[in-house]
Design a protein around this motif. Sequence first.
Motif, short mmCIF file in Angstrom:
data_model
loop_
_atom_site.label_atom_id
_atom_site.label_comp_id
_atom_site.label_asym_id
_atom_site.label_seq_id
_atom_site.Cartn_x
_atom_site.Cartn_y
_atom_site.Cartn_z
N GLY A 47 0.80 -1.22 0.00
CA GLY A 47 0.00 0.00 0.00
C GLY A 47 0.83 1.26 0.00
N LEU A 48 1.92 1.26 0.78
CA LEU A 48 2.77 2.46 0.89
C LEU A 48 3.97 2.41 -0.05
N GLY A 49 4.20 1.24 -0.65
CA GLY A 49 5.35 1.10 -1.54
C GLY A 49 6.67 1.11 -0.80
N LEU A 50 6.63 0.77 0.49
CA LEU A 50 7.84 0.80 1.31
C LEU A 50 7.72 -0.23 2.42
N LEU A 51 8.74 -1.10 2.53
CA LEU A 51 8.76 -2.09 3.60
C LEU A 51 8.88 -1.38 4.95
N PRO A 52 8.04 -1.72 5.93
CA PRO A 52 8.15 -1.10 7.26
C PRO A 52 9.38 -1.63 8.01
N TRP A 53 10.55 -1.28 7.49
CA TRP A 53 11.79 -1.87 8.00
C TRP A 53 12.10 -1.44 9.43
N ILE A 54 11.65 -0.25 9.81
CA ILE A 54 11.88 0.19 11.18
C ILE A 54 11.15 -0.74 12.15
N ALA A 55 9.88 -1.00 11.88
CA ALA A 55 9.08 -1.88 12.74
C ALA A 55 9.70 -3.27 12.79
N LEU A 56 10.09 -3.81 11.63
CA LEU A 56 10.64 -5.16 11.58
C LEU A 56 11.99 -5.23 12.30
N THR A 57 12.81 -4.18 12.15
CA THR A 57 14.12 -4.18 12.81
C THR A 57 13.98 -4.06 14.32
N LEU A 58 13.08 -3.20 14.77
CA LEU A 58 12.85 -3.07 16.22
C LEU A 58 12.34 -4.38 16.80
N ALA A 59 11.37 -5.00 16.12
CA ALA A 59 10.84 -6.28 16.60
C ALA A 59 11.90 -7.37 16.57
N GLY A 60 12.69 -7.39 15.50
CA GLY A 60 13.73 -8.42 15.37
C GLY A 60 14.85 -8.28 16.39
N THR A 61 15.37 -7.06 16.55
CA THR A 61 16.47 -6.86 17.51
C THR A 61 16.01 -7.13 18.94
N PHE A 62 14.77 -6.71 19.27
CA PHE A 62 14.28 -6.93 20.63
C PHE A 62 13.98 -8.41 20.88
N SER A 63 13.54 -9.12 19.85
CA SER A 63 13.29 -10.56 19.98
C SER A 63 14.59 -11.32 20.20
N ILE A 64 15.61 -10.98 19.43
CA ILE A 64 16.92 -11.63 19.61
C ILE A 64 17.50 -11.27 20.97
N TYR A 65 17.31 -10.02 21.38
CA TYR A 65 17.76 -9.58 22.70
C TYR A 65 17.08 -10.42 23.80
N GLY A 66 15.77 -10.61 23.66
CA GLY A 66 15.05 -11.43 24.63
C GLY A 66 15.54 -12.87 24.64
N LEU A 67 15.85 -13.39 23.47
CA LEU A 67 16.40 -14.75 23.36
C LEU A 67 17.72 -14.88 24.11
N LEU A 68 18.60 -13.90 23.94
CA LEU A 68 19.90 -13.91 24.61
C LEU A 68 19.72 -13.76 26.13
N LYS A 69 18.80 -12.88 26.55
CA LYS A 69 18.58 -12.67 27.98
C LYS A 69 18.05 -13.95 28.64
N LYS A 70 17.29 -14.71 27.89
CA LYS A 70 16.73 -15.96 28.42
C LYS A 70 17.83 -16.96 28.76
N GLN A 71 18.97 -16.82 28.10
CA GLN A 71 20.08 -17.76 28.29
C GLN A 71 21.11 -17.27 29.30
N MET A 72 20.86 -16.08 29.91
CA MET A 72 21.80 -15.52 30.87
C MET A 72 21.40 -15.90 32.30
N ALA A 73 22.41 -16.22 33.11
CA ALA A 73 22.15 -16.56 34.51
C ALA A 73 21.93 -15.30 35.35
N ALA A 74 22.56 -14.20 34.97
CA ALA A 74 22.46 -12.96 35.75
C ALA A 74 21.07 -12.36 35.65
N GLY A 75 20.67 -11.62 36.68
CA GLY A 75 19.38 -10.94 36.69
C GLY A 75 19.36 -9.78 35.70
#
Length: 306
Positions: free
Chosen positions: A145-173
Motif C-alpha cells: 500500500g505504501l510502496g515501502l517495507l516497514p523496515w523500522i518496525a521489523l528491525t525493532l521487533a527483530g532486535t528486541f526478539s533476539i535480545y530477549g532470546l539472549l537474555k533468556k540464556q543468561m544466569a544474571a538478573g
Amino acid sequence: MQSEAARGVGAMVAACCIWGLSPLYYKLLAEVPAAEVLSHRMIWSLVFFGAVLAVQRRLREVIGAMNTGSALLRVVLASLMIGANWGLFIWSVQTGQTTQTSLGYYIYPLVAVVIGRIVFAERLSPVQWLAVALATLAVTLLTLGLGLLPWIALTLAGTFSIYGLLKKQMAAGPVVSVTAEVLLLVPLALMILLQSHHNGGTVLGGDWRIFALLVFSGPMTALPLILFSYAARRLAMTTVGLLQYLNPTLQFGCAVFVFAEPFGPWHVAAFALIWTALALYSGAALRQDRARRRAARAAAVSGTAV
C-alpha cells in the motif's frame, strides 16, 4: 494492605507508561543528533545502574556475568542488539516515524514466537500460526500500500526478539546483565561524543535544559526496567505479556494524536490485522495458562489424596 499481585500490576503499568510515553521525551531532544542522544543514554544508564548496584553491594556480579567465554559472547551480542534497538527508536521518533515504532512493538511478541519455533523448536498451536499469518499479511499489505517495507518496525521487533532470546540464556538478573551490556557500549558512546566535539558539535546538548534531559535519559532507562523486574517476579507471564501491550498502544497514541503522523487507510487495515492477531494470540495464551493452572491444581489434589 495491597497484595503482591496488585503491587506487581502497578509496577508493570508504571513501567509500560514510561516506555509508551518516552516518544514525548525524545521528541524534546530532536535538535540533538540521535547518535549523541544514544551515547548519553548509554553513559548515564551506566551511572544510574552502577549506583543502584553499589548501594546493593552487587557490583561484583557485573564482572561475574561475563566470567566465561560463552557468557561474555552473550553479553556482547545482547549489547549490540539493545544498542541498535535504542538507537533506531530514538532516530525514528526524532524523524516522525513513531507509528512504525509502535507497530514494531506490537508485532514483537509474534516475531518472538517465530524465533522460538526456529531456535527452540517450540510447537505453535493453530491459533498462534493464524496470528503469525495475520501479522505477516499486515506487513505485506502495508508494504504494497505504501510502496515501502516497514523496515523500522521489523528491525525493532527483530532486535528486541533476539535480545530477549539472549537474555533468556543468561544466569544474571536483568539489572546486572543490562549493566554489563551498557558497560561494553560506553567506550563506543565516548568515542561518538569525542568525535562530535572534534567536529564542533554540542556534546553537552547546547544548554542546561537539553543537558538535563540527556542526563535524565539514564534514570528513565533504568527505572522501568527495575519496575518490570519487580512486576515479573510477582505476576504470571501471561499477565505480564498482556500488560506489555500498553507500551505500543501509548506510542501509537503519541504518533497519531500528539505528533499527527500520517495514518491513512493502509495503516488502518494493517493495524486492524495486527490487533486481531494479538487478540487471537493473547486468547490462546490465556487458555494455555488456565489449562496449566488446572493441571497443577489437579496434580496437587491428587498428591494430597495419595
